[in-house]
Each structure stands twice: as C-alpha cells, then as structure tokens.
Design a protein around this motif. Structure first.
Motif, PDB file in Angstrom:
ATOM      1  N   ARG A   7      32.112  56.003  28.230  1.00  0.00           N
ATOM      2  CA  ARG A   7      32.047  54.690  28.846  1.00  0.00           C
ATOM      3  C   ARG A   7      33.471  54.285  29.178  1.00  0.00           C
ATOM      4  NH1 ARG A   7      27.734  55.755  29.848  1.00  0.00           N
ATOM      5  NH2 ARG A   7      25.813  54.979  28.974  1.00  0.00           N
ATOM      6  N   TYR A   8      33.627  53.637  30.308  1.00  0.00           N
ATOM      7  CA  TYR A   8      34.933  53.188  30.761  1.00  0.00           C
ATOM      8  C   TYR A   8      34.912  51.668  30.854  1.00  0.00           C
ATOM      9  CZ  TYR A   8      35.598  58.056  31.905  1.00  0.00           C
ATOM     10  OH  TYR A   8      35.703  59.422  31.820  1.00  0.00           O
ATOM     11  N   MET A   9      35.845  51.031  30.178  1.00  0.00           N
ATOM     12  CA  MET A   9      35.936  49.571  30.167  1.00  0.00           C
ATOM     13  C   MET A   9      37.179  49.147  30.943  1.00  0.00           C
ATOM     14  SD  MET A   9      35.014  48.891  26.183  1.00  0.00           S
ATOM     15  CE  MET A   9      35.662  50.438  25.548  1.00  0.00           C
ATOM     16  N   ILE A  10      36.981  48.268  31.904  1.00  0.00           N
ATOM     17  CA  ILE A  10      38.113  47.680  32.614  1.00  0.00           C
ATOM     18  C   ILE A  10      38.378  46.341  31.947  1.00  0.00           C
ATOM     19  CG2 ILE A  10      38.983  46.834  34.814  1.00  0.00           C
ATOM     20  CD1 ILE A  10      37.028  48.756  36.171  1.00  0.00           C
ATOM     21  N   MET A  11      39.547  46.239  31.329  1.00  0.00           N
ATOM     22  CA  MET A  11      39.905  45.055  30.558  1.00  0.00           C
ATOM     23  C   MET A  11      41.074  44.338  31.213  1.00  0.00           C
ATOM     24  SD  MET A  11      37.756  45.405  27.987  1.00  0.00           S
ATOM     25  CE  MET A  11      38.271  44.301  26.721  1.00  0.00           C
ATOM     26  N   GLU A  12      41.043  43.036  31.083  1.00  0.00           N
ATOM     27  CA  GLU A  12      42.126  42.179  31.552  1.00  0.00           C
ATOM     28  C   GLU A  12      42.829  41.643  30.310  1.00  0.00           C
ATOM     29  OE1 GLU A  12      42.184  38.581  34.784  1.00  0.00           O
ATOM     30  OE2 GLU A  12      40.433  38.812  33.521  1.00  0.00           O
ATOM     31  N   VAL A  13      44.147  41.702  30.288  1.00  0.00           N
ATOM     32  CA  VAL A  13      44.918  41.238  29.140  1.00  0.00           C
ATOM     33  C   VAL A  13      45.563  39.903  29.500  1.00  0.00           C
ATOM     34  CG1 VAL A  13      46.784  41.776  27.536  1.00  0.00           C
ATOM     35  CG2 VAL A  13      45.421  43.624  28.507  1.00  0.00           C
ATOM     36  N   LEU A 102      36.089  43.103  32.220  1.00  0.00           N
ATOM     37  CA  LEU A 102      35.742  42.850  33.616  1.00  0.00           C
ATOM     38  C   LEU A 102      34.604  43.732  34.088  1.00  0.00           C
ATOM     39  CD1 LEU A 102      39.310  42.516  35.181  1.00  0.00           C
ATOM     40  CD2 LEU A 102      37.744  40.693  34.531  1.00  0.00           C
ATOM     41  N   ASP A 103      34.580  44.988  33.608  1.00  0.00           N
ATOM     42  CA  ASP A 103      33.547  45.908  34.059  1.00  0.00           C
ATOM     43  C   ASP A 103      33.356  47.000  33.019  1.00  0.00           C
ATOM     44  OD1 ASP A 103      31.714  46.718  36.195  1.00  0.00           O
ATOM     45  OD2 ASP A 103      32.998  48.486  36.367  1.00  0.00           O
ATOM     46  N   LEU A 104      32.135  47.463  32.896  1.00  0.00           N
ATOM     47  CA  LEU A 104      31.784  48.576  32.018  1.00  0.00           C
ATOM     48  C   LEU A 104      31.018  49.579  32.852  1.00  0.00           C
ATOM     49  CD1 LEU A 104      31.517  49.726  29.080  1.00  0.00           C
ATOM     50  CD2 LEU A 104      29.347  48.518  28.973  1.00  0.00           C
ATOM     51  N   SER A 105      31.487  50.829  32.872  1.00  0.00           N
ATOM     52  CA  SER A 105      30.803  51.830  33.681  1.00  0.00           C
ATOM     53  C   SER A 105      30.710  53.148  32.930  1.00  0.00           C
ATOM     54  CB  SER A 105      31.499  52.023  35.030  1.00  0.00           C
ATOM     55  OG  SER A 105      32.821  52.427  34.843  1.00  0.00           O
ATOM     56  N   GLY A 106      29.838  54.005  33.413  1.00  0.00           N
ATOM     57  CA  GLY A 106      29.587  55.288  32.771  1.00  0.00           C
ATOM     58  C   GLY A 106      30.259  56.456  33.448  1.00  0.00           C
ATOM     59  N   SER A 107      30.908  56.212  34.572  1.00  0.00           N
ATOM     60  CA  SER A 107      31.595  57.313  35.263  1.00  0.00           C
ATOM     61  C   SER A 107      32.981  56.868  35.689  1.00  0.00           C
ATOM     62  CB  SER A 107      30.800  57.764  36.493  1.00  0.00           C
ATOM     63  OG  SER A 107      30.866  56.790  37.502  1.00  0.00           O
ATOM     64  N   ILE A 108      33.880  57.826  35.760  1.00  0.00           N
ATOM     65  CA  ILE A 108      35.255  57.529  36.162  1.00  0.00           C
ATOM     66  C   ILE A 108      35.304  57.103  37.619  1.00  0.00           C
ATOM     67  CG2 ILE A 108      35.856  59.908  36.765  1.00  0.00           C
ATOM     68  CD1 ILE A 108      38.192  57.472  34.964  1.00  0.00           C
ATOM     69  N   ALA A 114      35.864  50.008  40.852  1.00  0.00           N
ATOM     70  CA  ALA A 114      35.929  48.633  40.359  1.00  0.00           C
ATOM     71  C   ALA A 114      37.364  48.239  40.002  1.00  0.00           C
ATOM     72  CB  ALA A 114      35.024  48.475  39.136  1.00  0.00           C
ATOM     73  N   ALA A 115      38.128  49.173  39.433  1.00  0.00           N
ATOM     74  CA  ALA A 115      39.512  48.878  39.051  1.00  0.00           C
ATOM     75  C   ALA A 115      40.379  48.623  40.283  1.00  0.00           C
ATOM     76  CB  ALA A 115      40.091  50.012  38.220  1.00  0.00           C
ATOM     77  N   LEU A 116      40.186  49.402  41.342  1.00  0.00           N
ATOM     78  CA  LEU A 116      40.933  49.174  42.576  1.00  0.00           C
ATOM     79  C   LEU A 116      40.645  47.789  43.149  1.00  0.00           C
ATOM     80  CD1 LEU A 116      40.795  52.552  44.519  1.00  0.00           C
ATOM     81  CD2 LEU A 116      42.830  51.231  43.990  1.00  0.00           C
ATOM     82  N   LYS A 117      39.387  47.426  43.145  1.00  0.00           N
ATOM     83  CA  LYS A 117      38.987  46.120  43.659  1.00  0.00           C
ATOM     84  C   LYS A 117      39.619  44.997  42.834  1.00  0.00           C
ATOM     85  CE  LYS A 117      34.818  43.459  44.629  1.00  0.00           C
ATOM     86  NZ  LYS A 117      33.360  43.449  44.528  1.00  0.00           N
ATOM     87  N   CYS A 118      39.538  45.106  41.509  1.00  0.00           N
ATOM     88  CA  CYS A 118      40.103  44.081  40.621  1.00  0.00           C
ATOM     89  C   CYS A 118      41.617  44.014  40.743  1.00  0.00           C
ATOM     90  CB  CYS A 118      39.726  44.357  39.167  1.00  0.00           C
ATOM     91  SG  CYS A 118      37.993  44.136  38.783  1.00  0.00           S
ATOM     92  N   ASP A 119      42.264  45.178  40.781  1.00  0.00           N
ATOM     93  CA  ASP A 119      43.720  45.219  40.836  1.00  0.00           C
ATOM     94  C   ASP A 119      44.250  44.619  42.137  1.00  0.00           C
ATOM     95  OD1 ASP A 119      45.563  45.815  38.917  1.00  0.00           O
ATOM     96  OD2 ASP A 119      45.709  47.934  39.378  1.00  0.00           O
ATOM     97  N   LYS A 120      43.598  44.941  43.238  1.00  0.00           N
ATOM     98  CA  LYS A 120      44.033  44.386  44.521  1.00  0.00           C
ATOM     99  C   LYS A 120      43.874  42.866  44.543  1.00  0.00           C
ATOM    100  CE  LYS A 120      43.312  48.465  47.355  1.00  0.00           C
ATOM    101  NZ  LYS A 120      42.492  49.106  48.389  1.00  0.00           N
ATOM    102  N   ALA A 121      42.754  42.369  44.021  1.00  0.00           N
ATOM    103  CA  ALA A 121      42.530  40.925  43.989  1.00  0.00           C
ATOM    104  C   ALA A 121      43.544  40.228  43.081  1.00  0.00           C
ATOM    105  CB  ALA A 121      41.108  40.629  43.517  1.00  0.00           C
TER     106      ALA A 121
END
Length: 154
Positions: A7-13, A102-108, A114-121
C-alpha cells in the motif's frame, strides 16, 4: 503465484507555523527524518514485535521538502499499523508536526499519478504565498522533485 502486495500512502506534513519565525534551527524534511520519526513511533506504540513485522516493506519512497509531501510504502497486512503510528508522530527533530493522509493506493502507478497532481497543486499554492521571493533555485528544486516522482519505481 501472487506477488507481494503493498500500500502506498501519500502524506502531507504540517510543520509548526510558529517554527518559521525562529531562525535558530530550521527543520528540513528528508526521507531519513520522516522514516526515523515513523519507526520510532511504531516502536513506542507497538513494541519491537510491531516494528519487526512492519519493517519488511516499510519505506519512505519520496519526500518533497518544498511542498512537504511524502510517499510511504507499507505491506498490505501492516499498512494500518504504520498509518496509525504515523498519526501518533508528534515531532520530527524538535519541530512539532502533523501528518495528513491525502491518498491511499495499491499500486505505484496510481500513487505516482495522485502524487504528481497533489505536488503540482501544492507548488502553485506555494508560489502564490511566496510571490516575488520565488528564486530560480527553488523552482529548479521543485522541477527535480517532480522528475523524481515521474521515475518512481519499486
């Protein structure tokens, strides 16, 4: 044969907002800092057995020091333990922090998208806050971070 599931978690600190006013000891979010804080939290809250069971696939895959976004990998069986330990992290170094999923996913692949979208925003938001103080160095650093997400692999 079934492959090993992650599982891959996109976290915001979120750093302590009062910390920016103090010039004496600035905190820089790195893969090592985040990984150490999470491992310490797992050890405190779940003991050595909990740390050992989650240690197999746990890895901080990506950290952006500008937007404070990070990607954390954990095994499918242990991701809830890692996630709960992350919510109990109170500080990195001596700086108080909070983590937000921010997001939890099962594939890289889905995680990368999702990380690209969040990072750009978040970088667009950062540019609005900084305004004229945005230097070419920070802009280049952000472009390097975006390139690291694009080539993110296992």
């Amino acid at each position: 044969m079934v492959g090993f599931k992650n599982r891959y978690m996109i976290m915001e600190v979120f750093l302590d907002p009062n910390r920016d006013l103090a010039v004496d000891d600035p905190i820089i979010i790195t893969q090592f800092n985040v990984s150490k804080a999470i491992k310490d939290s797992i050890l405190v809250n779940f003991g050595e057995c909990g740390l050992a069971s989650s240690f197999g696939s746990f890895q901080v895959k990506y950290v952006n020091p500008i937007t404070k976004l990070c990607i954390i990998r954990a095994s499918r069986e242990e991701y809830q333990k890692v996630w709960s330990a992350i919510t109990m992290v109170k500080s990195i170094g001596h700086c108080p922090v909070l983590f937000n999923l921010l997001d939890l996913s099962g594939s890289i692949r889905a995680c990368r998208k999702a990380a690209l979208k969040c990072d750009k925003a978040k970088f667009e938001q950062y540019k609005l806050v900084v305004g004229d103080r945005l230097t070419d160095d920070i802009n280049n650093q952000m472009q390097n971070c975006l390139e690291r997400i694009k080539i993110l692999e296992h």
